[in-house]
Design a protein around this motif. Structure first.
Motif, PDB file in Angstrom:
ATOM      1  N   THR A   1       0.850  -1.192   0.000  1.00  0.00           N
ATOM      2  CA  THR A   1       0.000   0.000   0.000  1.00  0.00           C
ATOM      3  C   THR A   1       0.882   1.237   0.000  1.00  0.00           C
ATOM      4  O   THR A   1       1.702   1.418   0.906  1.00  0.00           O
ATOM      5  N   LEU A   2       0.729   2.077  -1.009  1.00  0.00           N
ATOM      6  CA  LEU A   2       1.547   3.286  -1.101  1.00  0.00           C
ATOM      7  C   LEU A   2       1.253   4.250   0.039  1.00  0.00           C
ATOM      8  O   LEU A   2       0.129   4.309   0.551  1.00  0.00           O
ATOM      9  N   ALA A   3       2.271   5.031   0.404  1.00  0.00           N
ATOM     10  CA  ALA A   3       2.105   5.997   1.490  1.00  0.00           C
ATOM     11  C   ALA A   3       3.014   7.188   1.263  1.00  0.00           C
ATOM     12  O   ALA A   3       3.965   7.138   0.483  1.00  0.00           O
ATOM     13  N   GLU A   4       2.710   8.273   1.967  1.00  0.00           N
ATOM     14  CA  GLU A   4       3.559   9.461   1.944  1.00  0.00           C
ATOM     15  C   GLU A   4       4.186   9.644   3.315  1.00  0.00           C
ATOM     16  O   GLU A   4       3.597   9.315   4.342  1.00  0.00           O
ATOM     17  N   SER A   5       5.409  10.171   3.312  1.00  0.00           N
ATOM     18  CA  SER A   5       6.126  10.360   4.579  1.00  0.00           C
ATOM     19  C   SER A   5       7.356  11.216   4.325  1.00  0.00           C
ATOM     20  O   SER A   5       7.863  11.292   3.195  1.00  0.00           O
ATOM     21  N   SER A   6       7.823  11.841   5.371  1.00  0.00           N
ATOM     22  CA  SER A   6       9.111  12.531   5.348  1.00  0.00           C
ATOM     23  C   SER A   6       9.727  12.381   6.728  1.00  0.00           C
ATOM     24  O   SER A   6       9.090  12.734   7.735  1.00  0.00           O
ATOM     25  N   GLN A   7      10.938  11.818   6.794  1.00  0.00           N
ATOM     26  CA  GLN A   7      11.566  11.525   8.079  1.00  0.00           C
ATOM     27  C   GLN A   7      13.027  11.974   8.070  1.00  0.00           C
ATOM     28  O   GLN A   7      13.741  11.763   7.085  1.00  0.00           O
ATOM     29  N   PHE A   8      13.464  12.581   9.187  1.00  0.00           N
ATOM     30  CA  PHE A   8      14.831  13.089   9.310  1.00  0.00           C
ATOM     31  C   PHE A   8      15.375  12.819  10.705  1.00  0.00           C
ATOM     32  O   PHE A   8      14.630  12.851  11.697  1.00  0.00           O
ATOM     33  N   VAL A   9      16.679  12.559  10.768  1.00  0.00           N
ATOM     34  CA  VAL A   9      17.385  12.473  12.050  1.00  0.00           C
ATOM     35  C   VAL A   9      18.609  13.375  11.992  1.00  0.00           C
ATOM     36  O   VAL A   9      19.207  13.563  10.926  1.00  0.00           O
ATOM     37  N   VAL A  10      18.956  13.930  13.154  1.00  0.00           N
ATOM     38  CA  VAL A  10      20.190  14.700  13.293  1.00  0.00           C
ATOM     39  C   VAL A  10      21.227  13.795  13.919  1.00  0.00           C
ATOM     40  O   VAL A  10      21.059  13.341  15.064  1.00  0.00           O
ATOM     41  N   LEU A  11      22.285  13.499  13.160  1.00  0.00           N
ATOM     42  CA  LEU A  11      23.404  12.717  13.682  1.00  0.00           C
ATOM     43  C   LEU A  11      24.498  13.669  14.150  1.00  0.00           C
ATOM     44  O   LEU A  11      24.758  14.684  13.501  1.00  0.00           O
ATOM     45  N   MET A  12      25.148  13.331  15.245  1.00  0.00           N
ATOM     46  CA  MET A  12      26.211  14.176  15.779  1.00  0.00           C
ATOM     47  C   MET A  12      27.320  13.280  16.335  1.00  0.00           C
ATOM     48  O   MET A  12      27.052  12.252  16.955  1.00  0.00           O
ATOM     49  N   ALA A  13      28.554  13.670  16.097  1.00  0.00           N
ATOM     50  CA  ALA A  13      29.691  12.945  16.657  1.00  0.00           C
ATOM     51  C   ALA A  13      29.627  13.000  18.185  1.00  0.00           C
ATOM     52  O   ALA A  13      29.232  14.019  18.774  1.00  0.00           O
ATOM     53  N   ASP A  14      30.029  11.917  18.842  1.00  0.00           N
ATOM     54  CA  ASP A  14      29.869  11.835  20.291  1.00  0.00           C
ATOM     55  C   ASP A  14      30.625  12.939  21.032  1.00  0.00           C
ATOM     56  O   ASP A  14      30.149  13.454  22.039  1.00  0.00           O
ATOM     57  N   ASP A  15      31.804  13.343  20.521  1.00  0.00           N
ATOM     58  CA  ASP A  15      32.558  14.376  21.230  1.00  0.00           C
ATOM     59  C   ASP A  15      31.843  15.722  21.179  1.00  0.00           C
ATOM     60  O   ASP A  15      31.819  16.462  22.165  1.00  0.00           O
ATOM     61  N   LEU A  16      31.229  16.054  20.044  1.00  0.00           N
ATOM     62  CA  LEU A  16      30.493  17.314  19.942  1.00  0.00           C
ATOM     63  C   LEU A  16      29.223  17.259  20.783  1.00  0.00           C
ATOM     64  O   LEU A  16      28.846  18.262  21.413  1.00  0.00           O
ATOM     65  N   ALA A  17      28.555  16.117  20.795  1.00  0.00           N
ATOM     66  CA  ALA A  17      27.358  15.967  21.629  1.00  0.00           C
ATOM     67  C   ALA A  17      27.689  16.181  23.101  1.00  0.00           C
ATOM     68  O   ALA A  17      26.924  16.827  23.836  1.00  0.00           O
ATOM     69  N   MET A  18      28.821  15.647  23.545  1.00  0.00           N
ATOM     70  CA  MET A  18      29.251  15.857  24.935  1.00  0.00           C
ATOM     71  C   MET A  18      29.504  17.337  25.197  1.00  0.00           C
ATOM     72  O   MET A  18      29.140  17.866  26.250  1.00  0.00           O
ATOM     73  N   GLU A  19      30.114  18.000  24.243  1.00  0.00           N
ATOM     74  CA  GLU A  19      30.452  19.423  24.400  1.00  0.00           C
ATOM     75  C   GLU A  19      29.202  20.294  24.480  1.00  0.00           C
ATOM     76  O   GLU A  19      29.141  21.249  25.276  1.00  0.00           O
ATOM     77  N   LEU A  20      28.172  19.969  23.664  1.00  0.00           N
ATOM     78  CA  LEU A  20      26.984  20.817  23.570  1.00  0.00           C
ATOM     79  C   LEU A  20      25.873  20.405  24.528  1.00  0.00           C
ATOM     80  O   LEU A  20      24.860  21.096  24.629  1.00  0.00           O
ATOM     81  N   GLY A  21      26.032  19.289  25.216  1.00  0.00           N
ATOM     82  CA  GLY A  21      24.968  18.821  26.103  1.00  0.00           C
ATOM     83  C   GLY A  21      23.743  18.377  25.335  1.00  0.00           C
ATOM     84  O   GLY A  21      22.599  18.656  25.724  1.00  0.00           O
ATOM     85  N   ALA A  22      23.960  17.670  24.240  1.00  0.00           N
ATOM     86  CA  ALA A  22      22.859  17.245  23.393  1.00  0.00           C
ATOM     87  C   ALA A  22      22.102  16.079  24.008  1.00  0.00           C
ATOM     88  O   ALA A  22      22.664  15.251  24.725  1.00  0.00           O
ATOM     89  N   GLN A  23      20.798  16.015  23.731  1.00  0.00           N
ATOM     90  CA  GLN A  23      20.027  14.834  24.090  1.00  0.00           C
ATOM     91  C   GLN A  23      20.505  13.654  23.241  1.00  0.00           C
ATOM     92  O   GLN A  23      20.976  13.830  22.130  1.00  0.00           O
ATOM     93  N   VAL A  24      20.335  12.456  23.758  1.00  0.00           N
ATOM     94  CA  VAL A  24      20.717  11.257  23.011  1.00  0.00           C
ATOM     95  C   VAL A  24      19.506  10.336  22.917  1.00  0.00           C
ATOM     96  O   VAL A  24      18.989   9.877  23.932  1.00  0.00           O
ATOM     97  N   PHE A  25      19.056  10.095  21.691  1.00  0.00           N
ATOM     98  CA  PHE A  25      17.903   9.226  21.460  1.00  0.00           C
ATOM     99  C   PHE A  25      18.321   7.852  20.949  1.00  0.00           C
ATOM    100  O   PHE A  25      17.482   6.951  20.836  1.00  0.00           O
ATOM    101  N   GLY A  26      19.611   7.697  20.627  1.00  0.00           N
ATOM    102  CA  GLY A  26      20.119   6.431  20.130  1.00  0.00           C
ATOM    103  C   GLY A  26      21.426   6.655  19.403  1.00  0.00           C
ATOM    104  O   GLY A  26      21.981   7.764  19.415  1.00  0.00           O
ATOM    105  N   ALA A  27      21.935   5.610  18.784  1.00  0.00           N
ATOM    106  CA  ALA A  27      23.176   5.708  18.012  1.00  0.00           C
ATOM    107  C   ALA A  27      23.129   4.684  16.886  1.00  0.00           C
ATOM    108  O   ALA A  27      22.464   3.652  16.983  1.00  0.00           O
ATOM    109  N   VAL A  28      23.858   5.006  15.805  1.00  0.00           N
ATOM    110  CA  VAL A  28      23.914   4.110  14.640  1.00  0.00           C
ATOM    111  C   VAL A  28      25.377   3.781  14.366  1.00  0.00           C
ATOM    112  O   VAL A  28      26.082   4.533  13.701  1.00  0.00           O
ATOM    113  N   PRO A  29      25.868   2.648  14.887  1.00  0.00           N
ATOM    114  CA  PRO A  29      27.270   2.295  14.662  1.00  0.00           C
ATOM    115  C   PRO A  29      27.564   1.754  13.276  1.00  0.00           C
ATOM    116  O   PRO A  29      28.716   1.744  12.848  1.00  0.00           O
TER     117      PRO A  29
END
Length: 617
Positions: A342-370
């Motif tokens: 069944t065809l569908a419409e969608s638009s999905q985006f994630v913001v990826l960030m290097a772990d060192d920058l995330a630590m520096e900026l105090g970013a939330q962490v929702f998961g990781a993609v190794p």
């Protein structure tokens, strides 16, 4: 040097279940498993999105997920089409009709004779003395009448100045904005923290933009006697979801691109982002895909391949008569008795960030993609048939998780998001792959989800839909059941699989590893390994130490608070997407270039030059 871990620090998008950020769409999929307060919150927030504040629960539920195509797309009972007819000439008397002079074709078609009816030439009498084939504008009933549409009443283009934008690009603007705002960190803060060249956007669409404002309007213009506009060709390109985001959302001068791999497109773009961050080449990557394929011509194309679930076949599955109404809500039935996707419409985006920058900026962490793995099928008899490549991608993805976290974690705390297209061929071949992989790695009862049962098949963003559901499982501990099936089909290999038509509440501790699987036409196989926030926490603490980790967790509170404020507004229908048209343009006369760096006005850090790309001569 150790690789940087690509962390998911923001996510957003829109599909037939609603908005991705804040897990709104995920909650709609597990609605039956929610407590009363969460149910009401989900209904209320969806009602605002649908521009129906205060709507009853039944209205909201019926206006979401896969359902009969609504009239704002087209009338499935009377869809416009052209029909060729042949007019036979009378053996003794030519056919005659009158036409306005401005409509007179030039040159005249063969066997036409035109006589002016007055001196002004405003009207002509046409005589035809032979058979003539004409194309009439008429309508027909669509054989396929179900699709995964955005929630009823939700108009993405009404939330910003979207004049002349194809629907797929409207969705891209809203979805990318949703992902960026979900971070809880101002984009300028992120951008000022790194070189402009350390940012990238990877996004595309499979079918390009085929509605009237894109390629569809351009390709049909001559036959419909209309004019091609200056925007249709440019906006139709399948790289436009990335281009729009660079130009109007982020203002990015970093790397950009649109990778396509049929139904695996989202994972193709995700791999590009993951590889960039792992290598240290980029620090922040916005990854996504956007698709708006619910138009008659696209549906005709897939139907001609016998790929879609027609109303007639759905009626046969349910033992109903031709005069009955098909159950459009259950059109998509992964791993059950099914007849097409069944065809569908969608638009999905994630913001990826290097772990060192995330630590520096105090970013939330929702998961990781190794890791994301892509492999082709080798020699094939049919370009659309599945093949061997998916065995490779699945084995690599599971093997990575075993190497990183151990056998027990894979066996007890992982789950699979199947491609689950709802075709008879897919249900057999994909389940066979899962069963073989489970046997190899000692998995006894592997939970398998297939969100196309709820959302339909959105083509390019399909794995983005899977990823958003996985992030929801990490947060809520529930793997969505496949609720459109009565049971698993007899020909499905499921000895070591747990395929259920009810939600599987495993708890957060039982949802630590997700495997996203995608199988695309042409042999475009991809599988991603995704890790939960709890797993990432353990990794960060090991690599940065408990003291630095404590500081990081304390600094996250700022992002959490700001993101919460955004989500509260979004739940009231106040999306306010980022759309900067003609603002903060770069004054090229102010660009400064030295042998070592290039500096752009408006960007906090320069782009360094002189990288040897790892070579030594």
């Amino acid at each position: 040097m150790a690789n940087f871990l690509p962390l998911i620090v923001g996510f957003g998008g829109y599909n037939s279940a609603g908005r991705s950020s804040g897990h709104q769409a995920y909650r709609r999929m597990i609605f039956e498993s929610l407590g009363q307060a969460e149910r009401q919150h989900t209904v209320d927030s969806l009602a605002y999105l649908m521009d129906k504040p205060g709507a009853e629960e039944s209205t909201v539920l019926n206006g979401t997920l896969v359902r009969r195509i609504e009239s704002n797309f087209f009338n499935v009972e009377n869809t416009a089409m052209g029909k060729k007819i042949t007019l036979e000439a009378h053996p003794e008397e030519p056919a005659r009709f009158i036409i306005a002079g401005k409509d007179l074709p030039y040159p005249l078609p063969d066997h036409w004779a035109a006589e002016p009816m007055d001196e002004s030439g405003k009207r002509y009498q046409i005589s035809i003395d032979s058979n003539q084939t004409l194309t009439l504008s008429c309508t027909s009933k669509m054989a396929v009448q179900a699709a995964g549409q955005l929630p009823s009443g939700f108009s993405p283009g009404s939330h910003y100045r979207s004049q002349h934008h194809p629907r797929g690009l409207q969705l891209a603007v809203l979805a990318a904005s949703d992902a960026v705002k979900s971070m809880g960190i101002d984009w300028k803060v992120v951008a000022d923290s790194v070189s402009p060249d350390a940012i990238a956007v990877y996004s595309s669409s499979v079918m390009s933009q085929l509605d009237s404002t894109g390629f569809g309007g351009m390709m049909q213009a001559r036959q419909l006697a209309s004019r091609v506009t200056s925007k249709q060709l440019a906006m139709g390109l399948n790289t436009m979801p990335a281009d729009f985001i660079n130009a109007y959302v982020l203002g990015s001068v970093g790397a950009t691109g649109g990778v396509t791999g049929a139904c695996a497109t989202f994972l193709y773009n995700l791999r590009q982002g993951v590889e960039d961050i792992r290598s240290g080449r980029r620090k922040v990557v916005l990854v996504g895909a956007s698709e708006a394929p619910i138009i008659p011509e696209v549906m005709d194309g897939y139907a001609a391949m016998s790929a879609l679930a027609t109303d007639a076949d759905l009626l046969k599955l349910d033992g109903l008569n031709a005069c009955d109404m098909a159950n459009h809500r259950r059109a998509s039935r992964p791993f059950g008795q099914n007849c097409g996707f069944t065809l569908a419409e969608s638009s999905q985006f994630v913001v990826l960030m290097a772990d060192d920058l995330a630590m520096e900026l105090g970013a939330q962490v929702f998961g990781a993609v190794p890791g994301v793995y892509i492999n082709a099928d080798g020699h094939k008899k049919s370009i659309s048939a599945p093949g061997a490549g998916n065995y490779i991608t699945m084995a690599k993805a599971v093997s990575l998780a075993r190497t990183l976290m151990g056998e027990e974690a894979v066996r007890q705390r992982s789950f699979v998001h199947a491609h689950g297209s709802s075709t008879p061929h897919n249900r057999v071949t994909e389940a066979k792959i899962f069963d073989e992989i489970a046997k190899t790695f000692g998995i006894e009862s592997w939970p398998v989800a297939a969100v196309k049962a709820y959302l339909g098949h959105s083509l390019g963003p399909a794995s983005g839909d899977q990823l958003m559901a996985s992030l929801g499982s990490f947060a809520h501990g529930i793997v969505p059941g496949i609720k459109t099936i009565e049971g698993v089909a007899d020909d499905v290999y499921a000895k070591r699989l747990h395929i259920s038509n009810v939600d599987n509440n495993r708890g957060a501790a039982g949802c630590e590893i997700a495997f996203l699987n995608s199988k695309g036409f042409g042999g475009n196989n991809a599988t991603a390994t995704v890790l939960s926030p709890s797993v990432v926490h353990t990794y960060l603490e090991k690599h940065y130490g408990k003291k630095q980790m404590a500081v990081f967790q304390q600094s996250q509170s700022v992002a959490v608070e700001k993101a919460s404020s955004y989500l509260q507004s979004a739940d009231k229908g106040e999306l306010n997407p980022i759309y900067e048209f003609g603002t903060d343009l770069i004054d090229e006369s102010q660009i400064t270039i030295t042998p070592d760096a290039i500096s752009l006005p408006g960007y906090a850090q320069p782009i360094t030059l002189g990288d040897d790309e790892g070579y030594s001569f």
